[in-house]
Design an enzyme around this catalytic site. Sequence first.
Site, PDB file in Angstrom:
ATOM      1  N   ALA A 105      -1.871  -1.204  -3.895  1.00 37.28           N
ATOM      2  CA  ALA A 105      -2.912  -0.186  -3.761  1.00 37.28           C
ATOM      3  C   ALA A 105      -2.278   1.193  -3.791  1.00 37.28           C
ATOM      4  CB  ALA A 105      -3.689  -0.378  -2.463  1.00 37.28           C
ATOM      5  N   VAL A 146       0.836  -1.204   0.000  1.00 34.10           N
ATOM      6  CA  VAL A 146       0.000   0.000   0.000  1.00 34.10           C
ATOM      7  C   VAL A 146       0.869   1.251   0.000  1.00 34.10           C
ATOM      8  CG1 VAL A 146      -2.051  -0.986   1.070  1.00 34.10           C
ATOM      9  CG2 VAL A 146      -0.219  -0.157   2.520  1.00 34.10           C
ATOM     10  N   ASP A 147       0.502   2.190  -0.840  1.00 31.63           N
ATOM     11  CA  ASP A 147       1.107   3.517  -0.805  1.00 31.63           C
ATOM     12  C   ASP A 147       0.528   4.261   0.409  1.00 31.63           C
ATOM     13  OD1 ASP A 147       2.484   5.860  -1.877  1.00 31.63           O
ATOM     14  OD2 ASP A 147       0.457   6.589  -2.269  1.00 31.63           O
ATOM     15  N   LYS A 148       1.233   5.278   0.868  1.00 25.65           N
ATOM     16  CA  LYS A 148       0.773   5.984   2.070  1.00 25.65           C
ATOM     17  C   LYS A 148      -0.164   7.139   1.743  1.00 25.65           C
ATOM     18  CE  LYS A 148       3.408   8.894   4.423  1.00 25.65           C
ATOM     19  NZ  LYS A 148       2.557  10.105   4.563  1.00 25.65           N
TER      20      LYS A 148
END
Length: 757
Positions: free
Chosen positions: A642, A444-446
Amino acid sequence: MTASNHEHHHAHPGHAGHGGPARPAHPPAQAPLVRPAVASGSEPAARPGDYTCPMHPQVRQPGPGTCPICGMALEPVLAGAQDAESPELRDMTRRFWIGLALTLPVFVLEMGGHLFNIHHLIGQQASNWVQLALATPVVLWAGGPFFVRAAASLRNRSLNMFTLIALGTGAAWLHSIVATLAPGLFPAAMRGTPGTAGEAGAVAVYFEAAAVITVLVLLGQVLELRAREKTSGAIKALLNLAPKMAVKVKDDGSDETVSVDSIQVGDRLRVRPGEKVPVDGELVEGKGNVDESMVTGEPLPVAKTVGAKVTAGTLNQTGSFVLQAEKVGADTLLSQIVHQVAAAQRSRAPIQRMADQVSGWFVPVVLGIAALTFAAWLAWGPAPAFGHALVNAVAVLIIACPCALGLATPMSIMVGVGRGAQQGVLVRDAEALERMEQVDTLVVDKTGTLTAGRPEIVHIEAAPGFTTQEVLQKLASVERASEHPLALAIVAGAQARQWPLLPVTDFDSPLGKGVVGTVEGQRIVSGSARFLAEQGLDVAGLAALAQAQRERAATVIYVGVAGRLAGFVAVADPVKPTTPQALRALQAAGLRVVMLTGDNRTTAEAVGRQLGIAEVIADVFPEDKAAVVRDLKSRGRVVAMAGDGVNDAPALAAADIGLAMATGSDVAMESAGVTLLHGDLMGIVRARALSRATMRNIRQNLVLSFAYNVAGIPLAAGVLYPAFGLLLSPVVAAAAMALSSVSVIANALRLRTTTIS
């Protein structure tokens, strides 16, 4: 993403899919267009009159008809918003009722001959003539479409269920016609004893079997067509979100009610309280509170003022405003969503290849088994051997129809994809839906994925010789050209302090690194410590203060002015409210969660600790994100990525499944297999649950259809006769064949009520 990753985030959610170039003129309705299947993302925009096959989406023609490959009735490419009954269903229903009315007397005559000796009262031959008169229109007219489709299957060298139906009913009817018109052609052993009227011995006929089989197959078609119409319920629900009429503001200021289809780009439209927004556009007058839950999933209305964007299908709860149309017709976000859902429903999952391979050789094998059955009963069966041989061969042909096998996968995909759309999960194609079930690692990207993507300035630090106003004012001036959430927060912070932005020249934005430009003759450099070091600037003097901000989960953006470190701005982005719950659910399901970000490690680890993410990979440039994903895949992991930004697109494309937030960039969504309309991680939970439910449903359907055929064919061939004296009537076989298809569709329709959250 680092503080200087510049992504193209739009003011409203991007398109869920994009139509291709204009299609050529339609071919004639009687000549269906068969094309190679295309990916849903590149499929041309569908016209309202287009029809396609649910099992073979490469078949496309204007108007209803039948598939040249499998013979199934075609259905609209895009379901209409109204629940009008299809022409095919009306036709089959009419044929069924007329066929049933004619078949009942035939059934009574034939059964009465066995149970009440009716044949001894009126004579076998007279009974045969009455049955001929009643059954012939049933077989030839009511069942006429089956023979037409069977002939097409022979011409196209694509044998299908209608080949078997036509052979079975046709053989029984032809034998009965000859037996009635010329009984003398048959050997004496096949002719019965003279009736009470002194007639010559009559030959047994099978009009009743041919007629009843035809009626039962028609009943199966009616039930199947009705059930198939229900699979388009999600599309119809989406289409019903958009209003059919709108209020157009004319040049003289007066209002005129017009059809939404007539609206052009640039038209001004009035939206009153309680009305739905007709097209995508921008407010040019007034204000309102708009319910955008259909797109964002947020229950609270959003305040809209002049300059704000609105989306077709959203509801204006209070206030009144005028919007200028920017996207109309097929270009609106709602239409793009409908197009993507419809295209995904027609795509083919890899699991379907097995069913396709089986269907490819299934019909020829069944024909061979029917021939062997006929020969075996003719050679070794009890008297009358020919009658037993014919009946059992017909039973094999009828019960082995592979319709249920062909429907097993596409029906589940259609219902599953539609169900996902209702829950804010847009699936690009069936392969993505199938692959999602197998994911064991989520990257996941932040910013904008775990966090809200609406950061705010929490601290400004100026180096000696500079003021906080100078630091923020010059940083905001160069960041103005970027649409990254952090850049927007910086610009908003300067505007809130009423510090005017300055003209910028020589602007450049190395993707994922930072921004540079010239302000008042001074070269401005902004970005991470790593980027400023590349530009020859030392940030050591402010490193300790910056570290303190990072430990509070803030992102630090350094600013250099004319070759000197001027200071930094700390920006914090709050975590989305649903993120902790979603992460707990995903981790409980056994997924390995990895946070991947361009942020400084201290900031990233602070967010990771807050969310319970043990694996954090920080200081990653955009080009390295895809490499991280590929490395995980090389270790045998099935990876879902994501993200929401332009710089996430390569990683989304590299992953086994890309999960894009609809609140992010169009480029990210074009690279992803699944788009999450509500823009939060709970969408991933729903997508995984949807995948598992759909694949489970497909496997159930395949088991049902395989088990049915594996068990049915030997029974129809008569394997139980030597031991138990049991035979399967062709009529029973026809009823079982029809019910098998309906049972598969009914099982698929259960997905409409399955909980996926």
